[in-house]
Motif scaffolding. Structure first.
Motif, mmCIF file in Angstrom:
data_model
loop_
_atom_site.group_PDB
_atom_site.id
_atom_site.type_symbol
_atom_site.label_atom_id
_atom_site.label_comp_id
_atom_site.label_asym_id
_atom_site.label_seq_id
_atom_site.Cartn_x
_atom_site.Cartn_y
_atom_site.Cartn_z
ATOM 1 N N GLY A 119 47.317 37.531 23.779
ATOM 2 C CA GLY A 119 47.541 38.453 24.958
ATOM 3 C C GLY A 119 46.253 39.480 25.346
ATOM 4 N N GLY A 120 45.347 39.454 24.528
ATOM 5 C CA GLY A 120 44.304 40.200 24.878
ATOM 6 C C GLY A 120 43.268 39.595 25.920
ATOM 7 N N LEU B 183 44.497 37.856 28.418
ATOM 8 C CA LEU B 183 44.774 38.399 29.632
ATOM 9 C C LEU B 183 44.683 39.741 30.086
ATOM 10 C CD1 LEU B 183 48.210 36.478 30.416
ATOM 11 C CD2 LEU B 183 45.980 35.742 31.038
ATOM 12 N N ILE B 184 44.860 40.642 29.220
ATOM 13 C CA ILE B 184 44.881 42.247 29.476
ATOM 14 C C ILE B 184 43.351 42.468 29.710
ATOM 15 C CG2 ILE B 184 45.036 44.040 28.098
ATOM 16 C CD1 ILE B 184 47.486 42.970 26.672
ATOM 17 N N VAL B 185 42.480 42.140 28.885
ATOM 18 C CA VAL B 185 41.088 42.560 29.166
ATOM 19 C C VAL B 185 40.533 41.627 30.278
ATOM 20 C CG1 VAL B 185 38.866 42.604 28.189
ATOM 21 C CG2 VAL B 185 40.844 43.231 26.650
ATOM 22 N N ARG C 114 42.418 41.748 33.449
ATOM 23 C CA ARG C 114 43.536 41.507 34.099
ATOM 24 C C ARG C 114 43.875 40.250 34.618
ATOM 25 N NH1 ARG C 114 44.169 46.547 38.677
ATOM 26 N NH2 ARG C 114 42.686 45.054 39.680
ATOM 27 N N LYS C 115 43.777 39.129 33.934
ATOM 28 C CA LYS C 115 43.763 37.681 34.170
ATOM 29 C C LYS C 115 45.210 37.334 34.291
ATOM 30 C CE LYS C 115 39.139 37.044 32.197
ATOM 31 N NZ LYS C 115 38.323 36.642 31.204
ATOM 32 N N ARG C 116 45.312 36.183 34.977
ATOM 33 C CA ARG C 116 46.594 35.700 35.302
ATOM 34 C C ARG C 116 46.876 34.099 35.111
ATOM 35 N NH1 ARG C 116 46.525 39.367 40.451
ATOM 36 N NH2 ARG C 116 45.623 41.214 39.529
ATOM 37 N N ILE C 117 47.975 33.809 34.568
ATOM 38 C CA ILE C 117 48.207 32.572 34.415
ATOM 39 C C ILE C 117 49.457 32.245 35.317
ATOM 40 C CG2 ILE C 117 49.000 30.577 32.845
ATOM 41 C CD1 ILE C 117 48.085 32.168 30.619
ATOM 42 N N ALA C 118 49.624 30.935 35.950
ATOM 43 C CA ALA C 118 50.878 30.839 37.005
ATOM 44 C C ALA C 118 50.904 29.295 36.786
ATOM 45 C CB ALA C 118 50.538 31.172 38.257
ATOM 46 N N LEU D 94 51.810 41.679 30.932
ATOM 47 C CA LEU D 94 51.690 42.067 29.599
ATOM 48 C C LEU D 94 50.787 43.248 29.297
ATOM 49 C CD1 LEU D 94 51.048 38.732 28.010
ATOM 50 C CD2 LEU D 94 53.088 39.690 28.124
ATOM 51 N N VAL D 95 51.216 44.274 28.817
ATOM 52 C CA VAL D 95 50.370 45.468 28.610
ATOM 53 C C VAL D 95 50.136 45.817 27.178
ATOM 54 C CG1 VAL D 95 50.570 46.623 30.778
ATOM 55 C CG2 VAL D 95 52.023 47.311 29.228
ATOM 56 N N GLY D 96 50.948 45.409 26.303
ATOM 57 C CA GLY D 96 51.131 45.868 24.793
ATOM 58 C C GLY D 96 50.297 44.827 24.000
ATOM 59 N N ALA D 97 50.732 43.660 24.124
ATOM 60 C CA ALA D 97 50.705 42.596 22.993
ATOM 61 C C ALA D 97 49.169 42.022 23.112
ATOM 62 C CB ALA D 97 51.604 41.328 23.099
ATOM 63 N N ILE E 54 52.312 35.109 34.732
ATOM 64 C CA ILE E 54 51.823 35.972 33.810
ATOM 65 C C ILE E 54 50.598 36.514 33.950
ATOM 66 C CG2 ILE E 54 52.030 35.976 31.168
ATOM 67 C CD1 ILE E 54 53.400 33.571 30.995
ATOM 68 N N ALA E 55 50.485 37.680 33.733
ATOM 69 C CA ALA E 55 49.210 38.445 33.794
ATOM 70 C C ALA E 55 49.073 39.584 32.686
ATOM 71 C CB ALA E 55 49.106 39.149 35.309
ATOM 72 N N GLY E 56 47.871 40.091 32.307
ATOM 73 C CA GLY E 56 47.650 40.936 31.694
ATOM 74 C C GLY E 56 47.201 42.503 32.427
ATOM 75 N N SER E 57 47.305 43.467 31.848
ATOM 76 C CA SER E 57 46.895 44.825 32.822
ATOM 77 C C SER E 57 46.210 45.932 31.482
ATOM 78 C CB SER E 57 47.836 45.340 33.446
ATOM 79 O OG SER E 57 47.370 46.648 34.232
ATOM 80 N N LEU E 58 45.219 46.529 31.813
ATOM 81 C CA LEU E 58 44.420 47.189 30.771
ATOM 82 C C LEU E 58 44.172 48.643 31.492
ATOM 83 C CD1 LEU E 58 42.909 47.512 28.055
ATOM 84 C CD2 LEU E 58 40.893 46.750 29.635
#
Lengths: 350, 350
Positions: A280-281, A283-285, A287-291, B268-271, B290-294
């Protein structure tokens, strides 16, 4: 006891079709009847023939990369005339009324698009039969115009491999100067490289095989990144504006996610399978995306074909006779084709 | 043999800090010195204290949900004056020059943002110390204005839990009438529900726990969807415009991906953990994302705080004394807090 092995020929095919009672509807008012000249061989054909997705309906007539000439048109058809060079891709019908259809995204029709083969036939009942055939009757809304200036045989794979890679490049607005990665150099990947190059992107072919480097550059890649080389992968970290992922099986995603820039997207077009766990990190670090992306709508497919006409883009193919299909399937599975088999339908007719 | 257990009090804390040589820099020309009144307890504090991410530098002074009053300002500081109610979130510095910083996305600074604790201290060397403390000195660019009309204690978690959920809702343009799912009702999730509601969305709390239903509705959810109930999950398939996923650990994603509409995103913001494998087809069919955000940038954090002032939004909290922190950590891990612990820093001072 001795056995005589006889080649499977056109007469056998005709006899088989007759016995299997594979029927084509007559050309209705809104229909176009097409004399099929060429049909591409897609990996989905193999999945369906072998019932890998557990939804095959037999008898299966595969083929959704259809090229041909108009034989007959219904009275409501104005866009096509006899003799026109036309194509049919993965769909032959949809509800035409839901929000997806109204947005020219028939592939996401809320009632379900009708697949060119193994789909639910609205006209005759039963299921649809595809392009490994002499002719097909298709609703005019699902018939595409093939530019006369491009190679007819090489145009066949545009109808599936082409639109599958074109649509994400357009949806995610790939433009001049973008750094675009294409993962996997097969039927889809080689089209992705050609399109991304023609759109003005800086194209990086990402592959496990160093021996594909030369071909990738011939096809239009500016660089080749060997994904097994950790040092090289590190150099490209956080640098891609867009990645088109054509790997057809489940695979690790973390190394590719790491290549994306902040806010950039990797689009999956091949792996209709469970993927390996990713972090998960990743994507989070950033703000990346998969589609994901699935073929493309009819309007967008026509735009792609017109673009191919303007830029003289077709697929690199190996032409085969109908009788060689089983061997071709084996080679597709072994990734031993540059880059798409196309069946010469004359071999079924004669 | 008998052991006397003595409560750990303010004097012990002072002695410990002195012994650990935890230094705060003097208030420089561009700095704001803040008298800390409250500090929220974030799950990241626990991860850092326990070195779960294998990057902790000891001694650790956690805390990045800081509320306080301005004690002193440097000569270049014009935006703040003594006595102002201010906040500090997860960052206290960044390069201010890279493209991310210039786009007000300091959390993605290409040189790396400086964390409020466990970050690289540019001024004194060593590492930064956070808000479980009586005061802190922070560069003016990383100090936020807290609206005077909102509850000071409840404002603390806005600096991390708040911006972490606000930023994706804004980045993905959640608007009036959108159907928004919030997965997980904890510190992050309860803020997600409040914000999505205030933005005019139709909010669905998605949780494994039926007993959270009443609370979710009080917080602003219009519906509660129990993710263990397959029938109910089916009813909501392909219906969400946006899903905010606050689950803090690795988990199955397929059931949530199935809830998304065509072209919709789950963020995703937590995992910050490896997720379970998901099926590529779930994204491909429906062009889902699916994306992440920090957290969020400083400008966006201030916008969020201003929005909270206008809509009188704060976090629901339990106020604790500094000495109760270990018990609080245990309860955070057990998800036994509604919905965020906040430390009353007076308990460290007296």
């Amino acid at each position: 006891m001795s056995t005589t092995i006889k080649a499977y020929g056109a007469d056998d095919a005709k006899a088989d079709l007759k016995q299997m009672n594979i029927e084509r509807r007559p050309c209705g008012d809104d229909d176009v009847k097409i004399d099929i000249t060429y049909c591409g061989v897609c990996h989905s054909d193999i999945h369906t023939v072998r019932n890998d997705w557990k939804n095959s309906q037999y008898p299966v007539v595969p083929g959704h990369e259809i090229i041909g000439r108009v034989l007959e048109i219904g009275k409501n058809v104005t866009k096509f005339k006899e003799g026109d060079l036309v194509g049919v891709g993965c769909m032959v019908d949809s509800c035409q009324e839901c929000s997806s259809c109204k947005e020219d995204l028939e592939q996401f029709c809320e009632e379900g698009m009708v697949g060119t083969y193994n789909g639910k036939d609205k006209h005759l009942g039963g299921h649809t039969f595809g392009g490994y055939s002499t002719s097909v009757v298709v609703n005019k809304e699902f018939v595409l115009t093939i530019p006369e200036n491009i190679d007819e045989k090489g145009a066949a794979p545009l109808l599936c491999a082409g639109i599958t890679t074109w649509s994400p490049l357009r949806t995610w607005n790939v433009k001049k100067g973008d750094k675009v990665g294409v993962i996997g150099l097969g039927g889809l990947g080689h089209m992705g490289v050609k399109f991304a190059n023609a759109l003005g992107a800086h194209v990086v072919m990402i592959t496990t095989s160093p021996d594909k480097a030369k071909d990738a550059k011939t096809l239009g890649a500016h660089e080749v990144l060997i994904s097994k080389n950790g040092e090289d992968m590190k150099k490209h970290m956080n640098s891609f504006d867009f990645i088109l992922n054509t790997i057809p099986v489940g695979h690790e995603m973390d190394p590719y996610i790491a290549l994306l820039k902040r806010d950039a997207t990797m689009v999956l077009v091949g792996a209709v399978e469970p993927l390996k766990p990713f972090h998960g990190g990743g994507l989070i670090v950033g703000r990346k995306r998969i589609a994901g992306s699935l073929i493309g709508g009819i309007k967008e497919t026509q735009e792609m074909l017109d673009f191919c006409g303007e830029h003289n883009i077709v697929s690199d193919i190996e032409l085969i006779d109908m009788k060689d299909i089983n061997e071709a399937y084996g080679r597709v599975i072994d990734s031993d084709v540059k880059y798409r088999f196309v069946i010469d339908m004359a071999s079924l007719k004669n």
